[in-house]
Design a protein around this motif. Structure first.
Motif, PDB file in Angstrom:
ATOM      1  N   TRP A 178     -21.793 -10.862  -7.963  1.00 43.47           N
ATOM      2  CA  TRP A 178     -22.350 -10.058  -8.837  1.00 43.47           C
ATOM      3  C   TRP A 178     -22.939 -10.811 -10.074  1.00 43.47           C
ATOM      4  O   TRP A 178     -22.409 -11.451 -10.747  1.00 43.47           O
ATOM      5  N   GLY A 179     -24.156 -10.410 -10.585  1.00 44.35           N
ATOM      6  CA  GLY A 179     -24.697 -10.863 -11.545  1.00 44.35           C
ATOM      7  C   GLY A 179     -24.530 -10.180 -12.704  1.00 44.35           C
ATOM      8  O   GLY A 179     -23.787  -9.238 -12.792  1.00 44.35           O
ATOM      9  N   THR A 180     -24.786 -10.763 -13.935  1.00 42.27           N
ATOM     10  CA  THR A 180     -24.492 -10.143 -15.159  1.00 42.27           C
ATOM     11  C   THR A 180     -25.122  -8.595 -15.439  1.00 42.27           C
ATOM     12  O   THR A 180     -24.232  -7.771 -15.815  1.00 42.27           O
ATOM     13  N   PHE A 181     -26.191  -8.617 -14.705  1.00 46.43           N
ATOM     14  CA  PHE A 181     -26.608  -7.255 -15.052  1.00 46.43           C
ATOM     15  C   PHE A 181     -25.679  -5.991 -14.242  1.00 46.43           C
ATOM     16  O   PHE A 181     -25.696  -5.096 -14.464  1.00 46.43           O
ATOM     17  N   THR A 182     -25.168  -6.444 -13.009  1.00 46.20           N
ATOM     18  CA  THR A 182     -24.190  -5.491 -12.455  1.00 46.20           C
ATOM     19  C   THR A 182     -22.684  -5.566 -12.833  1.00 46.20           C
ATOM     20  O   THR A 182     -22.319  -4.745 -13.054  1.00 46.20           O
ATOM     21  N   ILE A 183     -22.415  -6.687 -13.229  1.00 45.51           N
ATOM     22  CA  ILE A 183     -21.120  -6.690 -13.575  1.00 45.51           C
ATOM     23  C   ILE A 183     -20.669  -6.213 -15.086  1.00 45.51           C
ATOM     24  O   ILE A 183     -19.612  -5.445 -15.254  1.00 45.51           O
ATOM     25  N   PRO A 185     -22.079  -3.575 -16.975  1.00 45.39           N
ATOM     26  CA  PRO A 185     -21.854  -2.007 -17.271  1.00 45.39           C
ATOM     27  C   PRO A 185     -20.657  -1.490 -16.153  1.00 45.39           C
ATOM     28  O   PRO A 185     -20.025  -0.696 -16.808  1.00 45.39           O
ATOM     29  N   THR A 186     -20.506  -2.229 -15.256  1.00 48.17           N
ATOM     30  CA  THR A 186     -19.433  -1.897 -14.333  1.00 48.17           C
ATOM     31  C   THR A 186     -18.166  -1.970 -15.092  1.00 48.17           C
ATOM     32  O   THR A 186     -17.148  -1.089 -15.201  1.00 48.17           O
ATOM     33  N   VAL A 193     -11.339  -0.927 -24.341  1.00 47.56           N
ATOM     34  CA  VAL A 193     -11.382  -2.121 -25.217  1.00 47.56           C
ATOM     35  C   VAL A 193     -12.964  -2.803 -25.037  1.00 47.56           C
ATOM     36  O   VAL A 193     -13.613  -2.413 -24.333  1.00 47.56           O
ATOM     37  N   PRO A 194     -13.349  -3.317 -26.097  1.00 48.49           N
ATOM     38  CA  PRO A 194     -14.764  -3.939 -26.314  1.00 48.49           C
ATOM     39  C   PRO A 194     -14.919  -5.018 -25.150  1.00 48.49           C
ATOM     40  O   PRO A 194     -14.091  -5.734 -24.734  1.00 48.49           O
ATOM     41  N   VAL A 195     -16.377  -4.957 -24.456  1.00 47.75           N
ATOM     42  CA  VAL A 195     -16.511  -6.016 -23.500  1.00 47.75           C
ATOM     43  C   VAL A 195     -17.657  -6.770 -23.776  1.00 47.75           C
ATOM     44  O   VAL A 195     -18.626  -6.433 -24.413  1.00 47.75           O
ATOM     45  N   MET A 196     -17.334  -8.093 -23.649  1.00 44.81           N
ATOM     46  CA  MET A 196     -18.251  -9.156 -23.986  1.00 44.81           C
ATOM     47  C   MET A 196     -19.274  -9.320 -22.767  1.00 44.81           C
ATOM     48  O   MET A 196     -18.535  -9.484 -21.563  1.00 44.81           O
ATOM     49  N   ALA A 197     -20.325  -9.859 -22.907  1.00 43.26           N
ATOM     50  CA  ALA A 197     -21.177 -10.059 -21.799  1.00 43.26           C
ATOM     51  C   ALA A 197     -21.325 -11.571 -21.565  1.00 43.26           C
ATOM     52  O   ALA A 197     -21.430 -12.487 -22.722  1.00 43.26           O
ATOM     53  N   THR A 198     -21.038 -12.430 -20.386  1.00 48.28           N
ATOM     54  CA  THR A 198     -21.420 -13.887 -20.158  1.00 48.28           C
ATOM     55  C   THR A 198     -22.244 -13.940 -19.089  1.00 48.28           C
ATOM     56  O   THR A 198     -22.009 -13.322 -18.021  1.00 48.28           O
ATOM     57  N   ALA A 212     -27.811  -3.545 -24.341  1.00 52.06           N
ATOM     58  CA  ALA A 212     -28.290  -2.455 -23.471  1.00 52.06           C
ATOM     59  C   ALA A 212     -27.410  -2.053 -22.268  1.00 52.06           C
ATOM     60  O   ALA A 212     -27.466  -0.735 -22.162  1.00 52.06           O
ATOM     61  N   LEU A 213     -26.988  -2.993 -21.888  1.00 54.90           N
ATOM     62  CA  LEU A 213     -25.826  -2.504 -20.663  1.00 54.90           C
ATOM     63  C   LEU A 213     -24.523  -2.340 -21.166  1.00 54.90           C
ATOM     64  O   LEU A 213     -23.496  -1.766 -20.474  1.00 54.90           O
TER      65      LEU A 213
END
Length: 329
Positions: A178-183, A185-186, A193-198, A212-213
């Motif tokens: 799963w790429g970042t753009f997929t994982i 928003p899922t 709780v807050p989610v961070m993207a990496t 945006a995600l």
């Protein structure tokens, strides 16, 4: 329901800055061998959360658990002398329900030294989480391979913040593709709780895309390697700046590297269906990221980076980088 965008800010006025006690919703990933007090303090002073990773501030392997713990105690104190802002410490969770003797000593030392933020990576367990949170510390948790189930489990056990890791990242890559753009928003939709993207976030566009995600913050490793304060060898910074996606290869099932002599050898073994070696174990035997990335002996090691290095074309100060990522000024 996600926090609305503030009209004068390029990022959400999220819960994350309140939880972290930072100016910006930005965490520097705790990379092995390539963090130290100077880098971590610079990130915290710039408004993010700097994090000490394994072997921070050192270029030799410790000889015992006691030495490992005391080395980090000294680096924590050094960091404290360089910033009055919050910073964090990495904790690697192997998955045992009971924290092992090393993690128990590691966490207790950090609490003694007044560390208030832990970044745990691996498998969440109730006892380990309790040990880290027993004095009111903030816990950011990153499963190596995020799933709805393990993110919800970590939330239920008390994680304050969760990190959704895309396959684009450097370091230990998730087993799922799963790429970042997929994982992102899922996982945002799966927990409260807050989610961070990496994973592959190297410039302002990546930061804005993460928000945006639905992410409330960004967790960035590779881009901080290529800063003036980073302890990585200058030759490695130069190599990353001059390299791109086409210059990389997988060197194990869960690691990629810019091509070096060692990386090419490992990549060849990975493609050899008769190979019986555990390639991650072979990388550990070589010294992990130390020979290639910290010492600059690139042909003797690997250079682990995310997939987005084509857009890394400068070596800014940490302050300049944070300002550019968050559109400050």
């Amino acid at each position: 329901m996600h926090t609305p965008m503030h009209p004068t800010m390029p990022y959400p006025t999220s819960r994350l800055t309140q939880i972290l006690g930072t100016q910006y919703p930005l965490v520097q990933a705790p990379m092995s061998w390539v963090t130290n007090a100077r880098l971590v303090a610079a990130v915290s002073n710039a408004g993010g959360l700097g994090v000490l990773g394994p072997h921070a501030g050192h270029s030799t392997a410790p000889s015992s658990t006691e030495e490992t713990v005391e080395r980090m105690r000294a680096e924590i104190r050094k960091t404290r002398g360089m910033t009055d802002k919050p910073f964090g410490l990495n904790v690697i969770l192997a998955g045992s329900e009971t924290p092992d003797a090393f993690n128990t000593a590691w966490i207790n030392m950090a609490l003694e030294e007044g560390v208030t933020h832990f970044i745990s990576v691996g498998n969440a367990t109730e006892r380990a989480f309790h040990l880290m949170k027993q004095q009111g510390a903030t816990l950011i948790h990153r499963p190596l391979t995020p799933t709805v189930a393990n993110m919800r489990q970590a939330e239920a056990l008390g994680a304050d913040v969760l990190v959704a890791t895309g396959h684009d990242e450097g370091g230990h890559i998730p087993a799922s593709a799963w790429g970042t753009f997929t994982i992102v928003p899922t996982m945002v939709d799966a927990v409260r709780v807050p989610v961070m993207a990496t994973g592959g976030i190297n410039d302002r566009r990546g930061v804005q895309a993460a928000f945006a995600l639905g992410a409330e913050g960004v967790y960035i490793g590779t881009r901080f390697i290529v800063t003036q304060e980073s302890p990585a060898a200058q030759s490695v910074k130069d190599r990353i700046v001059s390299s791109g996606y086409d210059d990389m290869a997988f060197v194990s099932p869960v690691q990629r590297s810019i091509r070096t002599r060692t990386a090419d050898q490992l990549a060849g073994l990975l493609q050899d269906r008769h190979n019986a070696l555990d390639l991650d174990d072979e990388i550990r035997k070589l010294g992990g990221l130390k020979p290639g990335m910290l010492l600059g002996h690139m042909d003797e090691g690997i250079i682990s980076v995310n997939t987005g290095i084509d857009i890394i074309r400068s070596v800014p100060s940490v302050q300049e980088l944070v300002d550019s990522l968050l559109e400050v000024g």
